[in-house]
Design a protein around this motif. Sequence first.
Motif, PDB file in Angstrom:
ATOM      1  N   ASP A 243       0.810  -1.276  -0.110  1.00  0.00           N
ATOM      2  CA  ASP A 243       0.093   0.023   0.005  1.00  0.00           C
ATOM      3  C   ASP A 243       0.945   1.196   0.242  1.00  0.00           C
ATOM      4  N   ALA A 244       2.179   1.140  -0.365  1.00  0.00           N
ATOM      5  CA  ALA A 244       3.206   2.194  -0.019  1.00  0.00           C
ATOM      6  C   ALA A 244       3.578   2.818  -1.428  1.00  0.00           C
ATOM      7  N   SER A 245       2.924   2.558  -2.580  1.00  0.00           N
ATOM      8  CA  SER A 245       3.098   2.984  -3.831  1.00  0.00           C
ATOM      9  C   SER A 245       3.255   4.728  -3.665  1.00  0.00           C
ATOM     10  N   PRO A 246       4.220   5.283  -4.244  1.00  0.00           N
ATOM     11  CA  PRO A 246       4.530   6.647  -4.207  1.00  0.00           C
ATOM     12  C   PRO A 246       3.056   7.361  -5.175  1.00  0.00           C
ATOM     13  N   PRO A 247       2.715   8.548  -5.067  1.00  0.00           N
ATOM     14  CA  PRO A 247       1.689   8.934  -5.679  1.00  0.00           C
ATOM     15  C   PRO A 247       2.052   9.198  -7.126  1.00  0.00           C
ATOM     16  N   ALA A 248       1.117   9.327  -8.077  1.00  0.00           N
ATOM     17  CA  ALA A 248       1.158   9.693  -9.282  1.00  0.00           C
ATOM     18  C   ALA A 248      -0.009  10.348  -9.862  1.00  0.00           C
ATOM     19  N   THR A 249      -0.085  11.119 -11.051  1.00  0.00           N
ATOM     20  CA  THR A 249      -1.228  11.481 -11.935  1.00  0.00           C
ATOM     21  C   THR A 249      -1.315  10.630 -13.039  1.00  0.00           C
ATOM     22  N   ASN A 250      -2.367   9.852 -13.262  1.00  0.00           N
ATOM     23  CA  ASN A 250      -2.586   9.016 -14.372  1.00  0.00           C
ATOM     24  C   ASN A 250      -3.642   9.505 -15.321  1.00  0.00           C
ATOM     25  N   THR A 251      -3.559   9.645 -16.363  1.00  0.00           N
ATOM     26  CA  THR A 251      -4.683  10.103 -17.186  1.00  0.00           C
ATOM     27  C   THR A 251      -4.675   9.448 -18.390  1.00  0.00           C
ATOM     28  N   LEU A 252      -6.082   8.897 -18.417  1.00  0.00           N
ATOM     29  CA  LEU A 252      -6.476   7.976 -19.710  1.00  0.00           C
ATOM     30  C   LEU A 252      -6.892   8.953 -21.067  1.00  0.00           C
ATOM     31  N   ILE A 253      -6.024   8.554 -22.210  1.00  0.00           N
ATOM     32  CA  ILE A 253      -6.209   9.724 -23.304  1.00  0.00           C
ATOM     33  C   ILE A 253      -6.959   8.921 -24.333  1.00  0.00           C
TER      34      ILE A 253
END
Length: 420
Positions: A243-253
Amino acid sequence: MTGLLTTAKALFQAAVDRADPAKALRAQLASSPLPPLPEGGRNVLLALGKAAIPMMREALVLIPDAKQALAITNSENYTEIPGATVICGAHPVPDETSAAAGMAAIELARSLGPNDRLIALISGGGSALMVAPAPGLTLADKAAMNKLLLASGLEINEMNLIRQQLSETKGGGLLRHAAPAQVQAFILSDVIGDDLRAIASGPTVAPIGTRSQARKIMQRAGLWDRAPEAVRTYLSATEENQDASPPATNTLIGSNRHSLKAMMTAAAEGWNTKLVSHRLVGDVAEAAETVFQAAGSAPLDKPVALIFGGETTVQIRGTGLGGRNQELALRVAKLGAERLSGDWLFLSGGTDGRDGPTDAAGGIATPATWDAIKAAGLDPDALLANNDSYAALKAADALLITGGTGTNVADVQVFLRRPD
């Protein structure tokens, strides 16, 4: 029949065009520009997947201040890009080139500082193109598992859950190597339902599941005792904190659904057009029955265009050459010869231009296909039983050959039928 073939190929091309990764990335960054970086921060580009080349080319135009750029793609789509390093991995079964790609990506991610930003451009195919075995595993272990998974008949999400547990990059692994840098991912989906954790096995997204879940899936599918000993040992170890994955911004295009809508639009004039399913998944034999049930029940007051999208699976029982789209087309050809009259055509193709380990994107079936295979001196039933759909369709001049398309949003199908 020539008219139906022209129409079917035009609809397939409409699906591919709608999934153009460069256009999708351009539209996304035009509507939502990247926020500024802290002072001294660098933009670094990593493109991964079958659409890596066009995505990287467009990104270098849109983000001209990028300090480093690495693209990882398949050999069919390889081309040099000024300002970027381009390397090839293997697909669908990873090899040493895939391992080299994985190491290059990890080294790039580890070079980032806290003020930097990794811009990841992700598309389908990345699971095999970039690999980094988990501690204690070898590339041979990974390759053996991948072959087992591809022949297992498991759903793609189940396969990806297992792949993630055996990797240093999948299931958020890239995030952990890039931390504490920012990560912004733009994703072109080849996964039905667009679960971001499954696309390229989710290098910038938290994992789908856990080691214990991977064990249960493999045991249920009869894979556990056939897996390499090192894989069984690793998956039997104590769970780590996932549960410790660093944050990211993921955008579906872009996705399969967008392409299906484009097919509907392209077929609108003169056709009774229906989107039958955007989830044509599961065993390819069952999918063929689904197609024929829809074809048999469609009203024929005017020409009918039935649209499908998804990603089927094949139970490999023989030693032949083919892919899921070719086998689906061959099965539809068999059902058509047995059950359907009139003027019809079925096309099934991978939007990436490649179906399995062949040079075909898929296959085409007509009322003449099954008998054409026999006329070539071959036994189509025996070829089907041996998973040799490529040889069968080639004999009937029924392969769909497009070359690499530079995109990948899973598979699309169209069934065209004229009134008797």
